[in-house]
Design a protein around this motif. Sequence first.
Motif, short mmCIF file in Angstrom:
data_model
loop_
_atom_site.label_atom_id
_atom_site.label_comp_id
_atom_site.label_asym_id
_atom_site.label_seq_id
_atom_site.Cartn_x
_atom_site.Cartn_y
_atom_site.Cartn_z
N ILE A 53 0.84 -1.21 0.00
CA ILE A 53 0.00 0.00 0.00
C ILE A 53 0.87 1.25 0.00
CG2 ILE A 53 -1.73 1.30 1.30
CD1 ILE A 53 -2.75 -1.44 2.33
N GLY A 54 1.91 1.24 0.85
CA GLY A 54 2.82 2.39 0.92
C GLY A 54 3.46 2.68 -0.43
N GLY A 55 3.85 1.63 -1.13
CA GLY A 55 4.48 1.78 -2.44
C GLY A 55 3.54 2.46 -3.43
N PHE A 56 2.31 1.99 -3.46
CA PHE A 56 1.32 2.60 -4.37
C PHE A 56 1.11 4.07 -4.04
CE2 PHE A 56 -0.83 -1.78 -4.89
CZ PHE A 56 -0.07 -2.03 -6.02
N LEU A 57 0.93 4.35 -2.75
CA LEU A 57 0.64 5.74 -2.34
C LEU A 57 1.80 6.66 -2.68
CD1 LEU A 57 -1.24 5.17 1.04
CD2 LEU A 57 -2.19 5.86 -1.18
N GLU A 58 3.02 6.17 -2.52
CA GLU A 58 4.19 6.99 -2.86
C GLU A 58 4.19 7.33 -4.34
OE1 GLU A 58 7.85 5.21 -1.48
OE2 GLU A 58 7.13 5.53 0.57
N THR A 59 3.85 6.33 -5.16
CA THR A 59 3.81 6.56 -6.60
C THR A 59 2.86 7.72 -6.92
OG1 THR A 59 4.06 4.19 -6.84
CG2 THR A 59 3.44 5.40 -8.83
N PHE A 60 1.69 7.71 -6.26
CA PHE A 60 0.71 8.79 -6.53
C PHE A 60 1.16 10.11 -5.95
CE2 PHE A 60 -2.05 5.01 -6.91
CZ PHE A 60 -2.34 5.18 -8.26
N ALA A 61 1.78 10.08 -4.79
CA ALA A 61 2.22 11.32 -4.17
C ALA A 61 3.24 12.03 -5.05
CB ALA A 61 2.80 11.02 -2.79
N ASP A 62 4.00 11.27 -5.82
CA ASP A 62 5.04 11.86 -6.67
C ASP A 62 4.49 12.45 -7.97
OD1 ASP A 62 6.94 11.27 -4.87
OD2 ASP A 62 7.65 9.42 -5.86
N MET A 63 3.21 12.19 -8.27
CA MET A 63 2.65 12.68 -9.53
C MET A 63 2.13 14.10 -9.38
SD MET A 63 0.37 9.50 -10.78
CE MET A 63 1.10 7.99 -11.32
N ASP A 64 2.32 14.91 -10.42
CA ASP A 64 1.75 16.27 -10.39
C ASP A 64 0.25 16.17 -10.60
OD1 ASP A 64 4.22 17.34 -9.98
OD2 ASP A 64 4.68 17.39 -12.14
N GLU A 65 -0.13 15.38 -11.61
CA GLU A 65 -1.54 15.15 -11.92
C GLU A 65 -1.82 13.68 -11.63
OE1 GLU A 65 -4.08 16.98 -13.36
OE2 GLU A 65 -2.89 18.78 -13.01
N PRO A 66 -2.80 13.35 -10.78
CA PRO A 66 -3.06 11.92 -10.55
C PRO A 66 -3.51 11.21 -11.84
CG PRO A 66 -4.60 13.33 -9.32
CD PRO A 66 -3.68 14.25 -10.03
N ASP A 67 -2.91 10.09 -12.08
CA ASP A 67 -3.24 9.30 -13.27
C ASP A 67 -4.42 8.39 -12.93
OD1 ASP A 67 -3.40 7.24 -15.14
OD2 ASP A 67 -1.24 7.25 -15.53
N VAL A 68 -5.61 8.75 -13.44
CA VAL A 68 -6.83 8.03 -13.05
C VAL A 68 -6.79 6.57 -13.50
CG1 VAL A 68 -9.35 7.97 -13.23
CG2 VAL A 68 -8.17 10.16 -13.06
N GLY A 69 -6.26 6.32 -14.68
CA GLY A 69 -6.18 4.95 -15.19
C GLY A 69 -5.37 4.07 -14.25
N MET A 70 -4.24 4.64 -13.82
CA MET A 70 -3.36 3.89 -12.93
C MET A 70 -4.02 3.66 -11.57
SD MET A 70 0.45 5.12 -12.47
CE MET A 70 1.83 4.05 -12.39
N LYS A 72 -7.17 3.37 -10.99
CA LYS A 72 -8.18 2.31 -11.14
C LYS A 72 -7.52 0.94 -11.13
CE LYS A 72 -12.36 4.17 -13.00
NZ LYS A 72 -12.66 5.01 -14.17
N GLN A 73 -6.31 0.90 -11.67
CA GLN A 73 -5.61 -0.38 -11.75
C GLN A 73 -5.07 -0.78 -10.37
OE1 GLN A 73 -2.24 -0.06 -14.34
NE2 GLN A 73 -1.58 -2.15 -13.84
N PHE A 74 -4.60 0.20 -9.61
CA PHE A 74 -3.99 -0.10 -8.30
C PHE A 74 -5.01 -0.30 -7.18
CE2 PHE A 74 0.44 1.98 -9.08
CZ PHE A 74 0.75 0.93 -9.93
N MET A 75 -6.16 0.38 -7.35
CA MET A 75 -7.14 0.39 -6.27
C MET A 75 -7.53 -1.02 -5.78
SD MET A 75 -8.29 2.83 -4.55
CE MET A 75 -8.81 4.36 -5.26
N PRO A 76 -7.87 -1.96 -6.69
CA PRO A 76 -8.26 -3.29 -6.22
C PRO A 76 -7.14 -3.96 -5.41
CG PRO A 76 -8.72 -3.05 -8.56
CD PRO A 76 -7.94 -1.84 -8.15
N MET A 77 -5.90 -3.72 -5.80
CA MET A 77 -4.80 -4.36 -5.07
C MET A 77 -4.66 -3.76 -3.67
SD MET A 77 -1.89 -4.83 -7.94
CE MET A 77 -2.35 -3.99 -9.43
N MET A 78 -4.87 -2.45 -3.59
CA MET A 78 -4.78 -1.80 -2.26
C MET A 78 -5.91 -2.29 -1.36
SD MET A 78 -3.32 1.98 -2.56
CE MET A 78 -4.10 2.79 -3.91
#
Length: 265
Positions: A53-70, A72-78
């Motif tokens: 979960i931490g890994g996924f959240l870090e990926t999003f925190a680093d984005m300027d614009e949240p990538d909605v596609g990504m 949606k892909q990560f959400m079920p795993m989290m």
Amino acid sequence: PTERVLAIQLVPFDSTRKLLLSRDITQIERVQTVHRDFVANVSHELRTPLTVIGGFLETFADMDEPDVGMLKQFMPMMLDQTRRMQSLVEDLLTLSRLENSPKAVPNEKVNMDELLATLRVEAEGLSRGRHKVVFDHSSSRWLWGSAQELHSAFGNLVSNAIRYTPEGGTVTLAWRDCGEKGEKAVFSVSDTGIGIPREHIPRLTERFYRVDRGRSRGSGGTGLGLAIVKHVLARHHAKLEIASEADKGSTFSVVFGAERLAEAE
Ligand code: ADP
């Protein structure tokens, strides 16, 4: 194990002599080891989902614009990892509640017709049509005990049978009279699943003991189910019997003696 642990101490006895004291601390050492292993296991089980979960959240925190596609892909795993932690915490709380509950044998009259009907619905829900679920409710007996604890123990056996049986297999729930004169009753769950190699059977009810770590986690197991079952059954003076053969299937039976059986109402 026959190896003993001794604590040796040299203490002054009088002005010229000393006394050698030796104390057998084998049991204390054993309890401490079990405790240490338990804490290490819990930490390890929580660390894995938190890392994901931490890994996924870090990926999003680093984005300027949240990538909605990504997202949606990560959400079920989290969600999946969150649920895993929730089940683990639930099971830990159940175990701790059982360990802290009064020693007295639970003694409410348990309506087995209701309990078995609930288990049947739950088994079918867990299987989602992937297994044949067979039901043999031939004893009319009820039980003296705790409905909630027995539900949790039997439910664990049912969910294991479903989780460790591949699609197309059969899971059978039975409540039957047994003993030479039908003076006892047995609740059993049989499956035609992956089975358990003989050498693992004696250790199955230990906390976090698993035959195959990857497989158990992948199937949503916490590793605490059978430890909970063991506790509940001990409190009910019931006996757990496990018969299993690798690649053929398993039967978990819970035998209740005459003193635990109640007349149906
Ligand atoms: P888990 O959450 O890992 O299923 P349990 O305490 O319920 O933990 O079971 C311990 C281990 O016993 C499991 O990891 C699995 O290896 C084995 N096991 C339990 N029930 C079955 C079954 N019906 N068929 C095959 N293996 C089983």
